[in-house]
Design a protein around this motif. Structure first.
Motif, PDB file in Angstrom:
ATOM      1  N   ARG A 189       1.130  -1.545  -0.037  1.00  0.00           N
ATOM      2  CA  ARG A 189       0.040  -0.099  -0.338  1.00  0.00           C
ATOM      3  C   ARG A 189       0.930   1.296   0.158  1.00  0.00           C
ATOM      4  O   ARG A 189       2.395   0.852   0.561  1.00  0.00           O
ATOM      5  N   CYS A 190       0.600   2.620  -0.687  1.00  0.00           N
ATOM      6  CA  CYS A 190       0.748   3.297  -0.917  1.00  0.00           C
ATOM      7  C   CYS A 190       0.105   4.711  -0.885  1.00  0.00           C
ATOM      8  O   CYS A 190      -0.765   5.276  -0.911  1.00  0.00           O
ATOM      9  N   PHE A 191       0.439   5.159   0.557  1.00  0.00           N
ATOM     10  CA  PHE A 191      -0.689   6.248   1.578  1.00  0.00           C
ATOM     11  C   PHE A 191      -0.164   7.850   1.033  1.00  0.00           C
ATOM     12  O   PHE A 191       0.942   7.795   0.174  1.00  0.00           O
ATOM     13  N   LEU A 192      -1.583   7.666   0.737  1.00  0.00           N
ATOM     14  CA  LEU A 192      -0.456   9.290  -0.595  1.00  0.00           C
ATOM     15  C   LEU A 192      -0.978  11.233   0.575  1.00  0.00           C
ATOM     16  O   LEU A 192      -1.404  10.834   0.938  1.00  0.00           O
ATOM     17  N   HIS A 193       0.561  11.708   0.074  1.00  0.00           N
ATOM     18  CA  HIS A 193      -0.311  12.741   0.587  1.00  0.00           C
ATOM     19  C   HIS A 193      -0.723  14.073  -0.133  1.00  0.00           C
ATOM     20  O   HIS A 193      -1.415  13.221  -0.883  1.00  0.00           O
ATOM     21  N   ALA A 194      -1.429  14.763   0.150  1.00  0.00           N
ATOM     22  CA  ALA A 194      -2.180  16.059  -0.708  1.00  0.00           C
ATOM     23  C   ALA A 194      -1.463  16.265  -1.926  1.00  0.00           C
ATOM     24  O   ALA A 194      -1.461  16.656  -2.799  1.00  0.00           O
ATOM     25  N   HIS A 195      -0.192  15.897  -2.069  1.00  0.00           N
ATOM     26  CA  HIS A 195       0.951  16.495  -2.782  1.00  0.00           C
ATOM     27  C   HIS A 195       2.091  14.894  -2.783  1.00  0.00           C
ATOM     28  O   HIS A 195       2.428  15.207  -2.622  1.00  0.00           O
ATOM     29  N   HIS A 196       1.460  14.729  -3.980  1.00  0.00           N
ATOM     30  CA  HIS A 196       2.739  13.506  -3.832  1.00  0.00           C
ATOM     31  C   HIS A 196       2.753  12.800  -5.576  1.00  0.00           C
ATOM     32  O   HIS A 196       2.590  12.746  -6.708  1.00  0.00           O
ATOM     33  N   SER A 197       4.692  12.769  -5.489  1.00  0.00           N
ATOM     34  CA  SER A 197       5.140  12.784  -6.317  1.00  0.00           C
ATOM     35  C   SER A 197       5.397  10.932  -7.030  1.00  0.00           C
ATOM     36  O   SER A 197       5.553  10.376  -5.706  1.00  0.00           O
ATOM     37  N   PHE A 198       5.394  10.601  -8.330  1.00  0.00           N
ATOM     38  CA  PHE A 198       6.472   9.473  -8.307  1.00  0.00           C
ATOM     39  C   PHE A 198       7.603   9.245  -9.058  1.00  0.00           C
ATOM     40  O   PHE A 198       7.373   9.988 -10.204  1.00  0.00           O
ATOM     41  N   GLY A 199       8.249   8.500  -9.451  1.00  0.00           N
ATOM     42  CA  GLY A 199       8.993   8.452 -10.257  1.00  0.00           C
ATOM     43  C   GLY A 199      10.734   8.023 -10.171  1.00  0.00           C
ATOM     44  O   GLY A 199      10.505   7.356  -8.781  1.00  0.00           O
ATOM     45  N   ARG A 200      11.846   8.611 -10.547  1.00  0.00           N
ATOM     46  CA  ARG A 200      12.940   7.171 -10.468  1.00  0.00           C
ATOM     47  C   ARG A 200      14.126   7.608  -9.115  1.00  0.00           C
ATOM     48  O   ARG A 200      14.841   7.205  -9.134  1.00  0.00           O
ATOM     49  N   LEU A 201      13.889   8.801  -8.759  1.00  0.00           N
ATOM     50  CA  LEU A 201      14.482  10.239  -8.517  1.00  0.00           C
ATOM     51  C   LEU A 201      15.050   9.722  -6.599  1.00  0.00           C
ATOM     52  O   LEU A 201      13.792  10.826  -6.676  1.00  0.00           O
ATOM     53  N   PRO A 202      15.056   8.991  -5.990  1.00  0.00           N
ATOM     54  CA  PRO A 202      15.031   8.725  -5.023  1.00  0.00           C
ATOM     55  C   PRO A 202      15.011   9.969  -3.678  1.00  0.00           C
ATOM     56  O   PRO A 202      14.161  10.255  -2.936  1.00  0.00           O
ATOM     57  N   ASP A 203      16.021  11.415  -3.926  1.00  0.00           N
ATOM     58  CA  ASP A 203      15.614  11.858  -3.337  1.00  0.00           C
ATOM     59  C   ASP A 203      14.676  12.904  -3.879  1.00  0.00           C
ATOM     60  O   ASP A 203      14.907  14.542  -3.032  1.00  0.00           O
ATOM     61  N   ALA A 204      14.057  13.262  -4.499  1.00  0.00           N
ATOM     62  CA  ALA A 204      13.264  14.123  -4.924  1.00  0.00           C
ATOM     63  C   ALA A 204      12.033  13.486  -5.492  1.00  0.00           C
ATOM     64  O   ALA A 204      10.531  14.581  -5.536  1.00  0.00           O
ATOM     65  N   VAL A 205      11.138  12.131  -4.873  1.00  0.00           N
ATOM     66  CA  VAL A 205       9.753  12.392  -4.862  1.00  0.00           C
ATOM     67  C   VAL A 205       9.529  11.387  -4.158  1.00  0.00           C
ATOM     68  O   VAL A 205      10.269  11.256  -2.960  1.00  0.00           O
ATOM     69  N   ASP A 206       7.989  11.500  -3.557  1.00  0.00           N
ATOM     70  CA  ASP A 206       7.885  10.606  -2.253  1.00  0.00           C
ATOM     71  C   ASP A 206       8.033   9.283  -2.637  1.00  0.00           C
ATOM     72  O   ASP A 206       8.049   8.666  -1.713  1.00  0.00           O
ATOM     73  N   THR A 207       7.638   8.633  -3.849  1.00  0.00           N
ATOM     74  CA  THR A 207       7.729   7.436  -4.200  1.00  0.00           C
ATOM     75  C   THR A 207       8.764   6.672  -4.667  1.00  0.00           C
ATOM     76  O   THR A 207       7.805   7.559  -6.499  1.00  0.00           O
ATOM     77  N   VAL A 208       9.633   6.085  -4.832  1.00  0.00           N
ATOM     78  CA  VAL A 208      10.580   5.956  -5.925  1.00  0.00           C
ATOM     79  C   VAL A 208       9.876   4.330  -6.585  1.00  0.00           C
ATOM     80  O   VAL A 208       9.172   3.399  -6.049  1.00  0.00           O
ATOM     81  N   ILE A 209       9.509   4.738  -8.773  1.00  0.00           N
ATOM     82  CA  ILE A 209       9.621   3.241  -8.680  1.00  0.00           C
ATOM     83  C   ILE A 209      10.353   2.757  -9.494  1.00  0.00           C
ATOM     84  O   ILE A 209      10.510   3.860 -10.630  1.00  0.00           O
ATOM     85  N   ASP A 210      11.785   1.684  -9.305  1.00  0.00           N
ATOM     86  CA  ASP A 210      12.749   1.874  -9.702  1.00  0.00           C
ATOM     87  C   ASP A 210      12.645   1.101 -10.696  1.00  0.00           C
ATOM     88  O   ASP A 210      12.462  -0.350 -10.748  1.00  0.00           O
ATOM     89  N   ALA A 211      11.914   1.579 -11.581  1.00  0.00           N
ATOM     90  CA  ALA A 211      12.523   0.965 -12.853  1.00  0.00           C
ATOM     91  C   ALA A 211      12.925   1.291 -14.741  1.00  0.00           C
ATOM     92  O   ALA A 211      12.674   3.077 -14.679  1.00  0.00           O
TER      93      ALA A 211
END
Length: 87
Positions: A12-34
């Motif tokens: 499960r991924c609990f969302l913040h009011a502004h939630h970012s996704f991406g590959r850059l670990p220090d810049a997003v809330d949830t990292v998708i490593d693909a």
């Protein structure tokens, strides 16, 4: 509060009011490593009493197998299926 469920891993991924996704670990809330995921791939936001998703990527996002227009706020509803970079 909203939650996303990864159908493969059942995590499960609990969302913040502004939630970012991406590959850059220090810049997003949830990292998708693909490899197909952009550094900053998508943002899900709570605004005006609804959840929306915005695709920031080159490889796309899909909601219920419909490709999103890049940088357009698309409303979400309970039960929607999200795909990042590959439906």
């Amino acid at each position: 509060m909203a939650v996303l469920l990864n159908m493969d891993s059942r995590q499960r991924c609990f969302l913040h009011a502004h939630h970012s996704f991406g590959r850059l670990p220090d810049a997003v809330d949830t990292v998708i490593d693909a490899p197909a995921i952009s550094k900053h791939h998508a943002i899900i936001e709570w605004q005006d009493n609804e959840w929306t998703i915005r695709d920031l990527s080159l490889n796309g996002c899909w909601v219920n197998r419909t490709k999103l227009t890049t940088n357009y706020q698309h409303p979400l509803k309970v039960g929607d299926k999200l795909y990042f970079a590959n439906p």
